[in-house]
Design a protein around this motif. Structure first.
Motif, PDB file in Angstrom:
ATOM      1  N   UNK A  81      -5.384  72.407 -31.347  1.00 16.94           N
ATOM      2  CA  UNK A  81      -4.617  73.657 -31.281  1.00 16.94           C
ATOM      3  C   UNK A  81      -5.474  74.908 -31.473  1.00 16.94           C
ATOM      4  N   UNK A  82      -6.733  74.727 -31.858  1.00 16.66           N
ATOM      5  CA  UNK A  82      -7.643  75.874 -31.953  1.00 16.66           C
ATOM      6  C   UNK A  82      -7.801  76.541 -30.592  1.00 16.66           C
ATOM      7  N   UNK A  83      -7.523  75.805 -29.515  1.00 15.28           N
ATOM      8  CA  UNK A  83      -7.694  76.332 -28.163  1.00 15.28           C
ATOM      9  C   UNK A  83      -6.384  76.386 -27.376  1.00 15.28           C
ATOM     10  N   UNK A  84      -5.255  76.120 -28.026  1.00 12.40           N
ATOM     11  CA  UNK A  84      -3.939  76.216 -27.372  1.00 12.40           C
ATOM     12  C   UNK A  84      -3.908  75.448 -26.051  1.00 12.40           C
ATOM     13  N   UNK A  85      -4.306  74.176 -26.093  1.00 13.99           N
ATOM     14  CA  UNK A  85      -4.306  73.344 -24.894  1.00 13.99           C
ATOM     15  C   UNK A  85      -2.869  72.984 -24.529  1.00 13.99           C
ATOM     16  N   UNK A  86      -2.382  73.355 -23.333  1.00 12.23           N
ATOM     17  CA  UNK A  86      -1.009  72.986 -22.949  1.00 12.23           C
ATOM     18  C   UNK A  86      -0.868  71.479 -22.754  1.00 12.23           C
ATOM     19  N   UNK A  87       0.290  70.977 -23.129  1.00 10.95           N
ATOM     20  CA  UNK A  87       0.567  69.544 -23.057  1.00 10.95           C
ATOM     21  C   UNK A  87       1.890  69.313 -22.335  1.00 10.95           C
ATOM     22  N   UNK A  88       1.926  68.365 -21.429  1.00 14.07           N
ATOM     23  CA  UNK A  88       3.157  67.953 -20.758  1.00 14.07           C
ATOM     24  C   UNK A  88       3.483  66.532 -21.197  1.00 14.07           C
ATOM     25  N   UNK A  89       4.532  66.378 -22.009  1.00 13.52           N
ATOM     26  CA  UNK A  89       4.942  65.068 -22.495  1.00 13.52           C
ATOM     27  C   UNK A  89       6.085  64.510 -21.653  1.00 13.52           C
ATOM     28  N   UNK A  90       6.280  63.195 -21.753  1.00 13.70           N
ATOM     29  CA  UNK A  90       7.316  62.488 -20.993  1.00 13.70           C
ATOM     30  C   UNK A  90       7.202  62.794 -19.495  1.00 13.70           C
ATOM     31  N   UNK A  91       5.974  62.798 -19.015  1.00 15.52           N
ATOM     32  CA  UNK A  91       5.706  63.080 -17.603  1.00 15.52           C
ATOM     33  C   UNK A  91       4.697  62.049 -17.100  1.00 15.52           C
ATOM     34  N   UNK A  92       5.079  61.326 -16.074  1.00 18.05           N
ATOM     35  CA  UNK A  92       4.247  60.232 -15.565  1.00 18.05           C
ATOM     36  C   UNK A  92       3.463  60.663 -14.332  1.00 18.05           C
ATOM     37  N   UNK A  93       2.147  60.435 -14.368  1.00 17.88           N
ATOM     38  CA  UNK A  93       1.304  60.748 -13.217  1.00 17.88           C
ATOM     39  C   UNK A  93       1.458  59.647 -12.176  1.00 17.88           C
ATOM     40  N   UNK A  94       1.825  60.044 -10.963  1.00 19.27           N
ATOM     41  CA  UNK A  94       2.021  59.089  -9.874  1.00 19.27           C
ATOM     42  C   UNK A  94       0.793  58.969  -8.977  1.00 19.27           C
ATOM     43  N   UNK A  95       0.160  60.120  -8.670  1.00 16.95           N
ATOM     44  CA  UNK A  95      -0.968  60.122  -7.750  1.00 16.95           C
ATOM     45  C   UNK A  95      -2.029  61.125  -8.179  1.00 16.95           C
ATOM     46  N   UNK A  96      -3.267  60.771  -7.883  1.00 17.36           N
ATOM     47  CA  UNK A  96      -4.382  61.720  -7.999  1.00 17.36           C
ATOM     48  C   UNK A  96      -5.065  61.743  -6.638  1.00 17.36           C
ATOM     49  N   UNK A  97      -5.037  62.889  -5.999  1.00 17.67           N
ATOM     50  CA  UNK A  97      -5.577  63.009  -4.638  1.00 17.67           C
ATOM     51  C   UNK A  97      -6.741  63.991  -4.651  1.00 17.67           C
ATOM     52  N   UNK A  98      -7.885  63.541  -4.151  1.00 16.99           N
ATOM     53  CA  UNK A  98      -9.031  64.439  -4.020  1.00 16.99           C
ATOM     54  C   UNK A  98      -8.947  65.114  -2.659  1.00 16.99           C
ATOM     55  N   UNK A  99      -8.677  66.426  -2.666  1.00 18.23           N
ATOM     56  CA  UNK A  99      -8.520  67.167  -1.417  1.00 18.23           C
ATOM     57  C   UNK A  99      -9.866  67.657  -0.891  1.00 18.23           C
ATOM     58  N   UNK A 100     -10.752  67.975  -1.796  1.00 17.11           N
ATOM     59  CA  UNK A 100     -12.123  68.373  -1.454  1.00 17.11           C
ATOM     60  C   UNK A 100     -12.897  68.417  -2.757  1.00 17.11           C
ATOM     61  N   UNK A 101     -14.202  68.680  -2.690  1.00 17.92           N
ATOM     62  CA  UNK A 101     -14.972  68.771  -3.925  1.00 17.92           C
ATOM     63  C   UNK A 101     -14.402  69.879  -4.804  1.00 17.92           C
ATOM     64  N   UNK A 102     -14.215  69.529  -6.079  1.00 18.38           N
ATOM     65  CA  UNK A 102     -13.701  70.461  -7.087  1.00 18.38           C
ATOM     66  C   UNK A 102     -12.266  70.902  -6.797  1.00 18.38           C
ATOM     67  N   UNK A 103     -11.520  70.046  -6.127  1.00 18.48           N
ATOM     68  CA  UNK A 103     -10.092  70.309  -5.926  1.00 18.48           C
ATOM     69  C   UNK A 103      -9.331  68.995  -5.867  1.00 18.48           C
ATOM     70  N   UNK A 104      -8.558  68.747  -6.921  1.00 20.43           N
ATOM     71  CA  UNK A 104      -7.752  67.539  -7.029  1.00 20.43           C
ATOM     72  C   UNK A 104      -6.286  67.927  -7.194  1.00 20.43           C
ATOM     73  N   UNK A 105      -5.436  67.191  -6.525  1.00 22.37           N
ATOM     74  CA  UNK A 105      -3.991  67.393  -6.691  1.00 22.37           C
ATOM     75  C   UNK A 105      -3.437  66.223  -7.497  1.00 22.37           C
ATOM     76  N   UNK A 106      -2.844  66.545  -8.636  1.00 22.77           N
ATOM     77  CA  UNK A 106      -2.260  65.535  -9.512  1.00 22.77           C
ATOM     78  C   UNK A 106      -0.742  65.635  -9.403  1.00 22.77           C
ATOM     79  N   UNK A 107      -0.132  64.568  -8.908  1.00 23.22           N
ATOM     80  CA  UNK A 107       1.312  64.548  -8.663  1.00 23.22           C
ATOM     81  C   UNK A 107       1.987  63.687  -9.728  1.00 23.22           C
ATOM     82  N   UNK A 108       2.963  64.265 -10.402  1.00 23.51           N
ATOM     83  CA  UNK A 108       3.705  63.546 -11.426  1.00 23.51           C
ATOM     84  C   UNK A 108       5.155  63.370 -10.986  1.00 23.51           C
TER      85      UNK A 108
END
Length: 334
Positions: A81-108
């Motif tokens: 919490x020293x850095x206020x990291x946002x958290x998403x609970x009760x959320x399931x990751x379905x896909x991780x898609x690499x669209x290009x270098x340094x760009x990923x789409x994470x679908x939940x």
């Protein structure tokens, strides 16, 4: 900590898994001044520690002679919490898609996120305790038969039998020694898998240790009150009075959707290199979900792998960045 379920912002590091390794990874991302987001399918942070072993004492974390699982999770959350990291609970990751270098789409199951890198710290994946394989076991679940301990004091004055040979079984037996009327530990083998020091403490305790034995039958009218155990070698049976039977046979785990993301999977774990990077550049992993030669599945190891993954993700995002910024005592928390 939960806020909106989707964002249009590009996040430096999307951390999948909010167990101890994922929480420390979130903190360390803040140390490297990288934006981070933690996504976890559980209703609370802490993974298995919070869900299954909140009162279990842990002895192999540096700096803590001993600490309960929930206290460790609380300390990690306070640190993060020293850095206020946002958290998403009760959320399931379905896909991780690499669209290009340094760009990923994470679908939940609740939204989509775009990140420059991904760190997978999902423990052993989806897990459930390995069940006692007896026909009558299901009818006693919650009525004397337990697969984890939520409240240690619930066993006050009871005759408790613990089954298993790993650290959890040994630690629970020792913790119950001062609470229960009597504690018996049953293990199917002669030798224990638990740490040697813990086994030494067990053998010097008042816990009744029975090796090369297994549970054959459960009895009781509406609630467990007796079990039948038998020798693995001779088959000879004996009855034990038992108010509570705690099974610690480990977990059956599944990577679930992770197995479909194009990662190199070996025997249910994600293979990583010395940078904690997977076969997909920009996707890193840390904690029990990883494998490499000499891998140990310990909390302490996960705490070392998390900063390795974060530092290398930082360089992946920004090739001009230093791999290591120096000792944490020299870093600015402001």
């Amino acid at each position: 900590m939960n806020s909106a379920n989707h964002t249009n912002d590009v996040i430096d590091m999307i951390i999948i898994g909010g167990g101890p390794t994922g929480m420390f990874a979130g903190f360390y991302a803040g140390m490297r001044k990288a934006s981070a987001l933690i996504i976890d399918s559980m209703p609370q942070l802490g993974g298995q520690l919070a869900a299954l072993y909140p009162e279990k004492r842990i002895y192999d974390v540096a700096g803590f002679p001993n600490v309960t699982a929930q206290e460790l999770v609380n300390r990690l959350e306070q640190q993060m919490n020293a850095f206020s990291i946002p958290v998403r609970l009760e959320e399931k990751v379905r896909q991780v898609i690499k669209e290009q270098e340094r760009q990923f789409r994470v679908i939940t199951d609740r939204g989509e996120y775009v990140g420059r890198s991904v760190i997978i710290s999902g423990g052993v994946g989806a897990f459930e305790p390995r069940q006692l394989e007896l026909p009558e076991a299901a009818s006693f679940k919650g009525k004397g038969l337990h697969y984890f301990i939520g409240d240690l004091q619930a066993f006050t004055g009871q005759e408790v039998v613990v089954c298993g040979g790993g650290d959890s079984a040994v630690d629970w037996s020792l913790m119950l020694e001062g609470v229960a009327k009597k504690v018996t530990l049953i293990h199917r083998r002669e030798k224990f898998r638990a740490h040697e020091h813990s086994v030494d403490k067990l053998m010097k305790s008042s816990v009744n240790v029975l090796t090369s034995m297994e549970v054959r039958k459960l009895d009781g009218e509406g609630k467990l009150n007796e079990i039948t155990i038998a020798s693995i070698r001779t088959g000879e049976e004996q009855a034990l009075t038992c108010d509570a039977l705690i099974i610690n046979y480990g977990f059956v785990s599944s990577l679930g959707p992770v197995a479909e993301w194009g990662l190199d999977i070996q025997q249910g774990s994600i293979r990583v290199d010395t940078r904690m990077q997977t076969n997909i550049p920009g996707v890193f992993a840390a904690g029990d979900i990883t494998t490499y030669p000499g891998k140990l599945k310990l909390i302490a190891v996960g705490f070392g792998e998390a900063p390795t993954a974060i530092n290398n993700a930082k360089v992946y995002i920004d090739p001009q960045a230093k791999l290591s910024p120096g000792h944490s005592s020299h870093m600015n928390f402001g």
